[in-house]
Design a protein around this motif. Structure first.
Motif, short mmCIF file in Angstrom:
data_model
loop_
_atom_site.label_atom_id
_atom_site.label_comp_id
_atom_site.label_asym_id
_atom_site.label_seq_id
_atom_site.Cartn_x
_atom_site.Cartn_y
_atom_site.Cartn_z
N GLN A 216 -3.49 1.48 -12.59
CA GLN A 216 -2.99 1.91 -11.28
C GLN A 216 -3.10 3.41 -11.13
O GLN A 216 -3.16 3.94 -10.03
N PRO A 278 -7.70 7.69 -3.62
CA PRO A 278 -6.95 7.31 -2.42
C PRO A 278 -6.14 8.47 -1.84
O PRO A 278 -5.36 9.09 -2.55
N GLN A 280 -4.53 8.15 1.45
CA GLN A 280 -3.48 7.44 2.23
C GLN A 280 -3.25 8.03 3.61
O GLN A 280 -3.13 7.27 4.57
N ASP A 318 -8.61 5.14 -0.04
CA ASP A 318 -7.74 4.16 0.64
C ASP A 318 -6.90 4.90 1.67
O ASP A 318 -6.48 6.04 1.43
N SER A 352 2.35 -2.31 5.64
CA SER A 352 3.05 -3.59 5.56
C SER A 352 4.35 -3.37 4.79
O SER A 352 4.33 -2.85 3.67
N1 SAH Z 1 -2.61 2.66 -7.62
C1 SAH Z 1 -3.50 2.83 -6.58
C2 SAH Z 1 -3.38 1.87 -5.43
C3 SAH Z 1 -3.06 0.46 -5.65
S1 SAH Z 1 -2.74 -0.49 -4.22
C4 SAH Z 1 -3.30 4.25 -6.04
O1 SAH Z 1 -2.25 4.79 -6.09
O2 SAH Z 1 -4.24 4.73 -5.49
C5 SAH Z 1 -4.24 -0.29 -3.28
C6 SAH Z 1 -4.02 0.26 -1.91
O3 SAH Z 1 -3.22 -0.61 -1.13
C7 SAH Z 1 -3.28 1.58 -1.86
O4 SAH Z 1 -4.10 2.67 -2.14
C8 SAH Z 1 -2.77 1.59 -0.43
O5 SAH Z 1 -3.71 2.18 0.42
C9 SAH Z 1 -2.61 0.13 -0.10
N2 SAH Z 1 -1.21 -0.27 -0.02
C10 SAH Z 1 -0.29 -0.28 -1.00
N3 SAH Z 1 0.90 -0.68 -0.52
C11 SAH Z 1 0.73 -0.92 0.80
C12 SAH Z 1 1.60 -1.36 1.86
N4 SAH Z 1 2.88 -1.60 1.65
N5 SAH Z 1 1.07 -1.50 3.10
C13 SAH Z 1 -0.24 -1.24 3.32
N6 SAH Z 1 -1.09 -0.83 2.38
C14 SAH Z 1 -0.62 -0.67 1.12
#
Ligand code: SAH
Ligand code: SF4
Ligand code: F3S
Length: 451
Positions: A216, A278, A280, A318, A352
């Motif tokens: 992660q 990522p 965000q 991401d 979400s």
């Molecule tokens: N550990 C990785 C990400 C793992 S989850 C990091 O920190 O980069 C993969 C992706 O899902 C995340 O980068 C984020 O963009 C998305 N994500 C995670 N939780 C979310 C949520 N509650 N709602 C929408 N997207 C989410």
């Protein structure tokens, strides 16, 4: 959703008379865990792609977004019918939803035989054995913060595959406010580097040429065990032990992307010019509320450094739209960041709400229709930028690794992780070849072999 299948000729009917079907949702770490389970159960079961002929079905679940969780419920509805027709069928729910819901899953689906969190998978043989011997249905969801990832001796089943994943750590300590992972995967734990090297060795022996290290937050590998190697140290060890592979890793948290790690991209031959980083959001206010612990400017600085060390590096990301409190202005900041960085690819999600996370309690929720509109707008811009980025390879010659063959065409990958399709023979699978890139498409390139 993917099913794991092992080739029929490898299955000994005598030693593995019963059939196992595995369904996997979620990230690559879940894919890896499913392979491990299949491998550990190999003596007792052979894999089948058909759920209706299985004696045991394991669903490895994901709870990152509500949609992922819903996939489990609709699948469980279908499995209920199978169990009705075959009462001897055993059904197990593994992974992140299992960890999150535990016993509650029996309320939703009383026909499930076991519920097991991600740490329970190393106990899968005992769990299944217990059920076979007539044991009661069971739940295994304790999260041990000092859990040692056991070493599983036998190599992973990887016949004929050129690319493989190796989990180097599990869990997460970052607690981004939107994210369920720290709750369902527990604290960060690194695997000993000897185990990782041994596993890569056995994959290489089986013909694997492209290895992706998984975690992660791989950048904090080894931080909790100061005597062992850190992440750049691990990369260096792998690079010198296996000089002929292509090495990648995912995911990196921007706050932990050190200069030393950035410099590895210029120094280590095996390390491919490709980083998933990522971001965000492009708004400082939202990054703060997300508890990401970097600013827009700091992120941009890291990108700049990466490109100065390695000008052609592929950077992917991401993004989340509609996080609580995200105004139109915050969203514009994300859009302008896309223009500034110019990612090769971006995976964008509507926020979400996940139960138990800090953001679930935040005010100023963004309405669903606003999230959808922002996502559409963002994807439109990113599709244009992505295509423009891919066009930089047109009329260039790239070295690619051939991964698969189908209908007289082959699919290969550049070091920068771009997929290239072209005409070619199946015998090329596993080989490095030079390719002239004729045209860029969305998310892939079209080329021809250079003789
Ligand atoms: N550990 C990785 C990400 C793992 S989850 C990091 O920190 O980069 C993969 C992706 O899902 C995340 O980068 C984020 O963009 C998305 N994500 C995670 N939780 C979310 C949520 N509650 N709602 C929408 N997207 C989410
Ligand atoms: Fe989730 Fe953040 Fe950990 Fe990634 S770093 S798994 S987004 S908490
Ligand atoms: Fe999903 Fe768990 Fe991976 S929540 S994204 S399967 S770590």
């Amino acid at each position: 959703m993917k099913s794991l299948v092992r080739e029929k000729d490898e299955i000994s009917e005598k030693s593995a008379p019963r059939r196992l079907h595995i369904v996997t949702f979620g990230c690559q770490m879940n894919e890896y865990d499913s392979q491990r389970m299949a491998q550990m159960l190999m003596g007792r079961y052979c894999l089948t792609p058909f759920p209706e002929e299985a004696d045991l079905i394991i669903v490895n679940t994901c709870s990152i977004r509500e949609k992922a969780e819903h996939k489990l419920y609709s699948l469980l509805g279908r499995l209920k019918g199978l169990k009705k027709r075959n009462p001897a069928l055993k059904i197990g729910v593994a992974g992140c939803v299992a960890q999150q819901l535990g016993e509650m899953l029996f309320v939703k689906a009383p026909y499930v035989d076991f519920v097991m969190g991600p740490q329970g998978l190393y106990d899968i043989v005992n769990i299944v054995k217990g059920l076979d011997e007539g044991g009661e249905r069971l739940v295994r969801v304790d999260l041990d913060n000092d859990f040692d990832i056991p070493h599983v001796e036998a190599p992973l089943p990887k016949k004929g595959e050129v690319r493989a994943f190796v989990t180097i750590m599990q869990g997460c300590d970052n607690f981004c406010t939107y994210c369920i992972v720290p709750f369902v995967r527990g604290r960060e734990i690194s695997r000993p580097s000897e185990d990782i090297l041994r596993e890569i060795g056995s994959l290489v022996d089986q013909g694997v040429r492209d290895i992706t290290l998984l975690g992660q937050n791989v950048n904090s590998y080894g931080k909790k065990s100061p005597k062992g190697v850190d992440f750049p140290g691990l990369l260096k060890e792998i690079d010198s032990a296996f000089p002929d592979i292509r090495l990648r890793f995912t995911t990196s948290h921007p706050k932990d992307l050190s200069n030393e790690l950035i410099e590895c991209f210029g120094r280590l031959e095996t390390l491919c010019e490709h980083l998933h980083l990522p971001v965000q959001s492009g708004s400082d206010k939202i990054l703060k509320r997300m508890n990401r612990r970097y600013s827009r400017a700091q992120y941009l600085q890291k990108v700049e450094k990466l490109r100065s060390v390695c000008p052609d590096i592929t950077i992917t990301t991401d993004l989340i739209v509609g996080f609580p409190g995200e105004t139109e202005e915050d969203f514009r900041q994300t859009m302008s960041l896309l223009e500034e960085v110019r990612f090769d690819q971006a995976f964008a999600f509507k926020y979400s709400e996940r139960p138990g996370t800090a953001a679930a309690r935040f005010q100023e929720k963004v309405p669903e229709d606003v999230k959808s509109r922002r996502l559409t707008e963002l994807l439109k811009i990113q599709n244009r930028i992505g295509l423009e980025q891919y066009r930089r390879f047109e009329n260039r010659i790239c070295e690619v690794l051939v991964e698969s063959f189908r209908d007289s065409g082959i699919t290969a990958r550049t070091r920068g992780n771009h997929v290239v399709n072209m005409e070619g023979a199946g015998g090329l699978v596993g080989q490095l070849i030079n390719v002239y890139i004729e045209r860029a498409c969305h998310h892939s390139l079209i080329g021809r072999i250079v003789h």
